[in-house]
Design a protein around this motif. Structure first.
Motif, PDB file in Angstrom:
ATOM      1  N   GLU A   1      13.374  37.587  45.345  1.00 47.75           N
ATOM      2  CA  GLU A   1      12.321  37.157  44.435  1.00 47.75           C
ATOM      3  C   GLU A   1      12.852  36.108  43.465  1.00 47.75           C
ATOM      4  OE1 GLU A   1       8.616  37.152  42.161  1.00 47.75           O
ATOM      5  OE2 GLU A   1       9.266  37.301  44.256  1.00 47.75           O
TER       6      GLU A   1
ATOM      7  N   ASP B   1      11.440  32.199  43.047  1.00 47.73           N
ATOM      8  CA  ASP B   1      11.009  31.576  41.794  1.00 47.73           C
ATOM      9  C   ASP B   1      11.937  32.025  40.675  1.00 47.73           C
ATOM     10  OD1 ASP B   1       9.825  30.493  39.591  1.00 47.73           O
ATOM     11  OD2 ASP B   1       7.836  31.291  39.966  1.00 47.73           O
TER      12      ASP B   1
ATOM     13  N   GLY C   1       9.743  34.469  38.382  1.00 47.19           N
ATOM     14  CA  GLY C   1       9.703  35.553  39.355  1.00 47.19           C
ATOM     15  C   GLY C   1       9.607  36.928  38.724  1.00 47.19           C
TER      16      GLY C   1
END
Length: 661
Positions: free
Chosen positions: A159, A163, A167
């Motif tokens: 994750e 991002d 994230g």
């Protein structure tokens, strides 16, 4: 759900369950899946393994699995001090198992029997292993004799790579965002604040569904996150910044850097560092005496104000801008008056002798409190060493961060800061080997910009800062003064972080006009450096992201922000990220490549401080180890400005001396 209105969503859940009005029917399916679970309520079907028959059945299930997700429940967030309370396992995303081993009450199998039964499946190289923040769980399991392998997926790191700015790194948030599952918060079980307990005090029947859901949800997230790491279908075949064809994807970073790094970091954390606590105790006394002297000097310089709390922003305001009448022009305001932050006082250093004394006092206080007094308290009683925790997902550029304690922020530019490093020592018969990259970020800058002048300077082995000063000031390199070199160094590194004329003027004795003229001359003589900076900003605006040479990606939402300062900050980050991120990737690659070679050298890696690696090696094998480490570090990545590493060794981290290679 997409807007993360969690409280409202929970209210809708309760309304829909209690009174499903027709206009709410559109929520029913999602609501059922996302409704919060209370303590003891099962989000997924849970099997509690409390007898030999259940353990044997679990082992059979694990042996047939394609992949196993594992998660540990412990008594502490410090993995080297934590006692194992239970092990949660899942082989699919719909159900989970919980094996209690350290609860204070309840039926449990003997720990040794559980470890012996689970070890074959958890160490089977043909069965993939999944986890969320695998480093923590791996270290705990290794401490109990189970080296879980291979780690094939870490949902937290996946994750983060997807991002790194926005994230959902926490498992609970990630499961809600991607699976629409509302998981139980840990505070429901152990409380929070002064009333917080530890997991071993929680009843097994309450802990089991919580732990099993962690494992099952992590397992389910793997297939959701895996495709999100793939290369964007619309991505160009040639990277617009690096010029590489078929550029790597975040999945390449995940599989080639981050996953292989997990066991390397685990080994470093378990190894820890040895401290000379007697030296730190003496240092603490000396610092205390010096602080007392500084206090009196500051009081004397306060022009009769009397004694005051030097750490109080309000009282410092009264002294500096009231009693002493120092100019507050350009100083930002706070709730206490004018700012007395470090950067503000640093700019005022020449205004009054008291400023320098206050800055010295602050630095000494921070060193004493953060390291000298604290480090001895963090020595693990089981190992006699200090064990830091490394966070792979701590920075958007990919850099590792260190905590509990943070061993990456010990100052090395001041004599007092270097003294702290003296307390990091090698065991008898061993030496510390410290190997660091030489100007790695500037070499990456030379490579990515293709600036021929910088490339030639590196190829000739010249002092890059002296060479830059010679180029900009039109002075023969052998006639460059120390001041010219120092100034060029500041500009070289400042530009990597998007420094402009205002910052250069602030950090030097130049006027704004002089700083502007210097930067113009710099770019006139090194035009491809400026071209890179403009390209980085433009590509980030056009595509929304930039990558490192290894394929690590970062977005820059601030580039579209309405606030001018926010946009400028994002532009500076865009200039820096490809360079600092690539430097982070390079040293990670070096760590992975070095790790399997250390056993044959009877050595171990104990520290990573950005561009530097520190090892414990046998005293009679320093030369051999240095040659191996330098060779691997310099070969970690092929750049047009070749990587250069320097090796030093000694009995402590401060007094290391160059190793001739």
């Amino acid at each position: 759900r997409e807007l993360e209105f969690s409280t409202l969503f929970n209210q809708l859940s309760r309304i829909a369950v209690r009174a499903p009005h027709e206009q709410l029917s559109m929520f029913d399916e999602v609501v059922e899946a996302a409704a919060s679970t209370e303590a003891g309520e099962s989000l997924v079907p849970t099997t509690i393994v409390q007898d030999q028959a259940a353990l044997a059945a679990l082992v059979k299930t694990l042996e047939k699995a394609k992949a196993i997700t594992f998660d540990v429940e412990t008594t502490s967030l410090d993995q080297m001090a934590a006692d194992l309370v239970g092990i949660a396992l899942a082989v699919d995303g719909e159900s989970g198992y919980y094996v209690p081993v350290g609860h204070q009450n309840g039926q449990q199998l003997p720990l040794d029997a559980v470890i012996a039964a689970l070890r074959p499946a958890l160490t089977n190289s043909k069965i993939e292993k999944y986890a969320h923040n695998a480093n923590y769980d791996l270290v705990v399991m290794q401490n109990y004799g189970v080296d879980v392998a291979p780690i094939s997926f870490d949902t937290m790191i996946a994750e983060w790579l997807r991002d790194p700015v926005n994230g959902n790194m926490g498992l609970k948030r990630l499961a809600f965002a991607e699976l629409h599952r509302r998981m139980t918060d840990i505070e429901v079980l152990i409380g929070k604040g002064k009333n917080q307990t530890t997991m071993d005090t929680v009843a097994i029947e309450l802990a089991a569904p919580y732990a099993a859901a962690d494992a099952a949800c992590t397992h389910a997230l793997v297939e959701v996150l895996r495709p999100k790491l793939e290369r964007d279908e619309n991505a160009p075949d040639v990277d617009p910044l690096w010029g590489t064809t078929n550029p790597p994807s975040p999945r390449d970073v995940f599989e080639q850097l981050e996953l292989p790094l997990i066991p390397v970091i685990a080994a470093m954390e378990r190894a820890g560092v040895l401290l000379d606590t007697d030296a730190l105790a003496k240092m603490s006394l000396d610092m205390g005496e010096l602080l007392a002297v500084l206090e009196e000097e500051i009081y004397d310089l306060a022009d009769g104000y009397g004694k005051f709390n030097i750490n109080s922003p309000k009282q410092l305001n009264d002294v500096l801008f009231g009693k002493l009448g120092l100019s507050a022009e350009g100083v930002r305001k706070t709730t206490h008056g004018f700012s007395t932050a470090a950067d503000v006082l640093d700019n005022m250093r020449g205004d009054h002798p008291i400023i320098g004394k206050i800055l010295d006092y602050r630095e000494l206080t921070k060193l004493k409190g953060t390291y000298v007094d604290t480090l001895p308290e963090l020595v693990n009683p089981r190992t006699g060493r200090v064990h830091t925790s490394y966070n792979q997902s701590g920075a958007s550029t990919g850099r590792l961060s260190s905590s509990n304690p943070n061993l990456q922020n010990i100052p090395i530019r001041t004599e007092t800061g270097r003294e702290v490093r003296r307390a990091f020592i090698a065991p008898p018969g061993m030496k510390l080997l410290a190997v660091d990259y030489s100007q790695v970020e500037l070499r990456i800058m030379a490579h990515i910009s293709g600036e021929p002048t910088l490339l030639e300077a590196f190829a000739q082995g010249q002092d890059i800062h002296a060479a830059t000063a010679a180029i900009v000031t039109n002075t023969p390199i052998d006639q460059v003064t120390r001041e010219q070199r120092s100034f060029a160094k500041r500009v070289n590194f400042g530009l990597l972080y998007g420094m402009g004329a205002f910052r250069l003027a602030r950090d030097s004795e130049l006027t704004h006009a002089q700083a502007t003229a210097f930067i113009k001359t710099y770019f006139d003589r090194l035009p491809r450096v400026q071209l890179y900076m403009e390209q980085a900003k433009q590509i980030a605006k056009d595509t929304g992201y930039l990558t490192t040479l290894f394929g690590r990606r970062r977005t820059f939402p601030g580039l579209l922000h309405g606030n001018h300062n926010t946009r400028q900050q994002a532009e500076r980050e865009a200039i820096n990220m490809p360079i600092q991120g690539t430097a982070a990737d390079i040293i990670k690659k070096a760590m992975i490549d070095i790790h399997p070679l250390l056993e044959s050298l009877s050595a171990c890696m104990i520290l990573q401080v950005h561009d530097e690696l520190v090892f414990e090696v046998p005293a009679d094998r320093v030369q051999e180890a240095a040659e191996v480490v330098v060779r691997v570090m310099e070969g970690a990545c092929k750049l047009d400005a070749p990587l250069k590493a320097n090796a030093q060794a000694g009995s402590n981290w401060r007094d290391v001396e160059p190793v001739a290679l």
